[in-house]
Enzyme design. Structure first.
Site, short mmCIF file in Angstrom:
data_model
loop_
_atom_site.label_atom_id
_atom_site.label_comp_id
_atom_site.label_asym_id
_atom_site.label_seq_id
_atom_site.Cartn_x
_atom_site.Cartn_y
_atom_site.Cartn_z
N HIS A 43 18.45 -13.47 -6.88
CA HIS A 43 19.71 -12.75 -7.12
C HIS A 43 20.51 -12.67 -5.83
O HIS A 43 19.96 -12.62 -4.73
CB HIS A 43 19.43 -11.35 -7.68
CG HIS A 43 20.63 -10.75 -8.32
ND1 HIS A 43 21.58 -10.06 -7.60
CD2 HIS A 43 21.05 -10.75 -9.61
CE1 HIS A 43 22.53 -9.65 -8.41
NE2 HIS A 43 22.23 -10.06 -9.66
N GLU A 113 25.24 -16.92 -11.79
CA GLU A 113 26.01 -15.72 -11.45
C GLU A 113 26.90 -16.02 -10.26
O GLU A 113 26.44 -15.99 -9.12
CB GLU A 113 25.07 -14.58 -11.09
CG GLU A 113 24.26 -14.05 -12.23
CD GLU A 113 23.68 -12.70 -11.87
OE1 GLU A 113 24.06 -11.71 -12.52
OE2 GLU A 113 22.86 -12.64 -10.94
#
Length: 197
Positions: A43, A113
Site C-alpha cells: 500500500h 490505487e
C-alpha cells in the site's frame, strides 16, 4: 478467541519474519491466529511513508503466501509519475517484485490505487482506471499467461465512493474495489451493491 475469528477477514500488512523484535508489526502467524485470510501489501503509505522497498514488499508477499494468506498486492503511481507518462512503468516495476515472489496467483488480488487519488477526494475517471487496469492485465498475459491474467482479480482503490462506484464497476477490467474511508460511512452499502445498479 471464538468471537473474533469470524469477524477479522483482512489485515493491513504483516512482517516477513515469523517472530522477533519488530515493534508495531504483526506476523503472518498472528494474523492467521486472529482469523485473517487476506493481507494488504505494498500500500502507498507503506511504500511512501514507511519507505518499504519493492524488494521488502516482495519478501513480505512470499512469507504471507507461504503461511496461507491471500495477498492484496497494491500498486500505483504518484501524481508526478502520472503527469510524466510513467503510470504503467511504475505499476510494472511494482508488479515485478510481486511476480518474483508468487508461485500461486490464485492467492493474489491486484489492487491498482493511484496514489494521487487515495484519500484526496480525487478519483481516476472510469476511462483512466480502465486503461490502467487493461494495461496491467495485458502485462499479466505477456508475463504470467492468459489463464492467470483472466483469473486474477484486479480491483480499484482511490477515493471510491457511493457516487462514482457504479460507473467504475461497469469497466470490463475492474473486478471490484479496495475501499478506504468510504467503508466507514453509510454509503458503503451503495458500493457493495453497485453491481446491481
Amino acid at each position: 478467541k471464538q468471537w473474533y475469528q469470524r469477524r477479522v477477514a483482512i489485515t493491513a500488512g504483516t512482517h516477513e519474519a515469523e517472530k522477533g523484535a519488530f515493534t508495531g508489526e504483526i506476523s503472518n502467524v498472528m494474523a492467521l491466529d486472529c482469523g485473517a485470510a487476506y493481507v494488504i501489501l505494498g500500500h502507498s503509505e507503506r511504500r511512501h511513508v514507511f519507505n518499504e522497498s519493492d524488494q521488502q514488499i516482495g519478501r513480505k508477499t512470499k512469507a504471507a503466501l507461504e503461511k496461507g494468506l491471500t495477498v492484496i498486492a497494491c500498486i500505483g503511481e504518484k501524481q508526478m509519475e502520472r503527469e510524466d507518462g510513467k503510470t504503467i512503468e511504475v505499476c510494472i516495476r511494482q508488479l515485478e517484485a510481486f511476480k518474483s515472489n508468487v508461485s500461486d496467483w490464485s492467492k493474489v488480488v491486484v489492487a491498482y490505487e493511484p496514489v494521487w487519488a487515495i484519500g484526496t477526494g480525487k478519483v481516476a475517471t472510469p476511462e483512466i482506471a480502465q486503461e490502467t487496469h487493461h494495461d496491467i492485465r495485458n502485462w499479466m498475459k505477456d508475463n504470467l499467461g492468459e489463464n492467470i491474467a483472466e483469473a486474477v482479480r484486479i480491483i480499484y482503490g482511490g477515493s471510491v465512493n457511493g457516487k462514482n462506484c457504479v460507473n467504475l464497476s461497469k469497466q470490463p477490467d475492474i473486478d471490484g474495489f479496495l475501499v478506504g474511508g468510504a467503508s466507514l460511512k453509510p454509503e458503503f452499502i451503495d458500493i457493495i451493491n453497485c453491481n446491481k445498479a
